[in-house]
Scaffold this active site. Structure first.
Site, mmCIF file in Angstrom:
data_model
loop_
_atom_site.group_PDB
_atom_site.id
_atom_site.type_symbol
_atom_site.label_atom_id
_atom_site.label_comp_id
_atom_site.label_asym_id
_atom_site.label_seq_id
_atom_site.Cartn_x
_atom_site.Cartn_y
_atom_site.Cartn_z
ATOM 1 N N SER A 265 26.964 43.170 119.018
ATOM 2 C CA SER A 265 27.164 44.095 118.111
ATOM 3 C C SER A 265 26.681 45.497 118.450
ATOM 4 O O SER A 265 25.806 46.344 117.949
ATOM 5 C CB SER A 265 26.263 43.631 116.682
ATOM 6 O OG SER A 265 26.796 42.356 116.569
ATOM 7 N N ALA B 71 28.282 48.382 118.103
ATOM 8 C CA ALA B 71 28.368 49.551 117.210
ATOM 9 C C ALA B 71 27.401 49.486 116.235
ATOM 10 O O ALA B 71 26.907 50.540 115.628
ATOM 11 C CB ALA B 71 29.825 49.076 116.391
ATOM 12 N N ASP B 72 26.703 48.306 115.653
ATOM 13 C CA ASP B 72 25.713 48.369 114.971
ATOM 14 C C ASP B 72 24.345 49.075 115.341
ATOM 15 O O ASP B 72 23.421 49.827 114.960
ATOM 16 C CB ASP B 72 25.360 46.870 114.486
ATOM 17 C CG ASP B 72 26.239 46.321 113.800
ATOM 18 O OD1 ASP B 72 26.858 46.940 113.008
ATOM 19 O OD2 ASP B 72 26.239 45.294 113.326
ATOM 20 N N HIS B 73 24.439 48.938 116.858
ATOM 21 C CA HIS B 73 23.071 49.408 117.440
ATOM 22 C C HIS B 73 23.303 51.097 117.474
ATOM 23 O O HIS B 73 22.369 51.693 117.028
ATOM 24 C CB HIS B 73 22.944 49.195 118.923
ATOM 25 C CG HIS B 73 22.412 47.761 118.854
ATOM 26 N ND1 HIS B 73 23.360 46.533 118.620
ATOM 27 C CD2 HIS B 73 21.248 47.228 119.058
ATOM 28 C CE1 HIS B 73 22.527 45.395 119.038
ATOM 29 N NE2 HIS B 73 21.381 45.612 119.257
ATOM 30 N N GLY C 179 23.260 52.535 114.075
ATOM 31 C CA GLY C 179 21.575 52.655 113.502
ATOM 32 C C GLY C 179 20.896 53.810 114.074
ATOM 33 O O GLY C 179 20.028 54.544 113.403
#
Length: 369
Positions: free
Chosen positions: A161, A163-165, A168
């Site tokens: 993931s 994009a999530d990192h 964030g």
């Protein structure tokens, strides 16, 4: 005397879930912010081992309360908590906080200098604002998935993931910027983060594919990634391979020729890599100026000399990642494991909001907390 963490006087009310938002608030918690994670009553303390490990990874250094936001008493408590917080962060779809009356306009009436961070797939101002999705959806909409494919093959995308990192990181840095601005102006603000825009901003114009550029099998069963982008790197790769005769063939003399004959080139390089371990291949290529790296699994990462030298992993109940950020003073600390849902109810509702034991008990009996 122990130096206080740099964010020791910051309180964050955290409505985030899954990865992108919890990673942002974990970063803040690591540097001393008091992060109060809001969870639904009845949230299981643990599920299977994977879910438990996933939750523990992204939620250290936080407090947890349980709160039913579908009850009027729950919403009232959420608004009281916003009134004593520096920032509110959430990663629901845009309609959720608005439906609860916990949007920025409403919260600003409670605390005029509140900072609010909203994270969503497409952003609040987009005509596609109500699109939802996890990281793989974001990768696809941003164009990353389509770029990650073997020649002639279907889109693959990254295997985690990403994009999530990145989202964030953007959220935490944006919030820090807003806090800094507030110290100068006394004013809060609203941060609207589109994960798709975050990913698009990291993608450059597509370049002609390099060759060789692949992962290659090695003697020990491992794999090594290697890529050549310039003629100097091509000469370095040839030196590492012992200057084999085939490397001087006319079909490999130019970047275009190497791209057109990449399958044959990869096969020839693989003959050499199978004679060496993955670490040997990496070291030989790097020593000669070619880009290369061993494909590492979790066990390899735990033993990686660079990460060990930097103290990147910390040992708690399990081995987990620390922060890559090093500060001269007020740096990251790892004082609290991920909380069980609601374990800080008495502290938050009693000490911070001043509710009596009887009031807290009544709220529990009603299922509000």
């Amino acid at each position: 005397m122990k130096t206080k963490s740099i964010l020791h006087n910051v309180r964050v009310l955290d409505f985030t879930r899954v990865l992108a938002g919890p990673y942002a608030t974990r970063l803040l918690g690591d540097f001393g912010a008091e992060v109060i994670k809001v969870q639904r009553p009845g949230t299981p303390a643990d599920e299977d081992a994977f879910a438990r490990g996933y939750y523990n990874t992204w939620n250290r250094n936080k407090r947890s309360i349980t709160l039913d936001l579908n009850k009027p008493e729950g919403l009232a408590l959420a608004k009281k908590l916003a009134g004593i917080s520096d920032a509110v962060i959430e990663n629901f779809t845009p309609r959720v906080m608005e439906n609860w009356g916990l949007d920025y306009t409403s919260l600003k009436k409670i605390k005029s200098d509140i900072i609010m961070v909203s994270m969503s797939a497409m952003g609040r101002q987009s005509p596609r604002r109500d699109y939802t999705g996890y990281a793989p959806t974001v990768h696809a909409l941003a164009g990353l998935t389509g770029r990650m494919a073997l020649p002639g093959g279907p889109p693959l995308g990254p295997g985690f993931s990403y994009a999530d990192h990145i989202a964030g990181l953007y959220a935490s840095l944006g919030l820090l910027g807003a806090l800094e601005e507030r110290t100068k102006t006394g004013e809060g603000q609203y941060l609207d983060i589109s994960e798709v825009d975050v990913m698009r901003g990291l993608l450059t114009d597509e370049e002609a594919p390099s060759a060789p550029n692949n992962i290659y099998p090695c003697r020990d069963g491992g794999w090594c990634a290697a890529a050549v982008f310039t003629e100097e790197e091509w000469r370095g790769l040839k030196r590492a391979l012992g200057s084999p005769g085939w490397a001087e063939d006319a079909q490999f003399s130019t970047a275009e020729g190497r791209r057109e004959n990449r399958a044959e080139l990869d096969g020839l390089i693989s003959v050499w890599t199978r004679e060496h371990t993955a670490n040997e291949v990496m070291s030989l290529l790097q020593a000669n100026g070619a880009a290369a790296g061993k494909v590492q699994d979790a066990a390899d990462l735990a033993k990686d000399p660079q990460l060990k030298a930097r103290g990147f992993f910390i040992q708690g109940d399990v081995l987990t990642d620390a922060s890559p950020i090093r500060m001269g003073r007020g740096g990251a600390e790892y004082e609290r494991p991920a909380p069980a849902p609601g374990q800080d109810n008495d502290y938050v509702y009693g000490k911070l909001l001043g509710l009596s034991a009887g009031e807290i008990s009544a709220l529990k009996n009603k299922g509000v907390i």
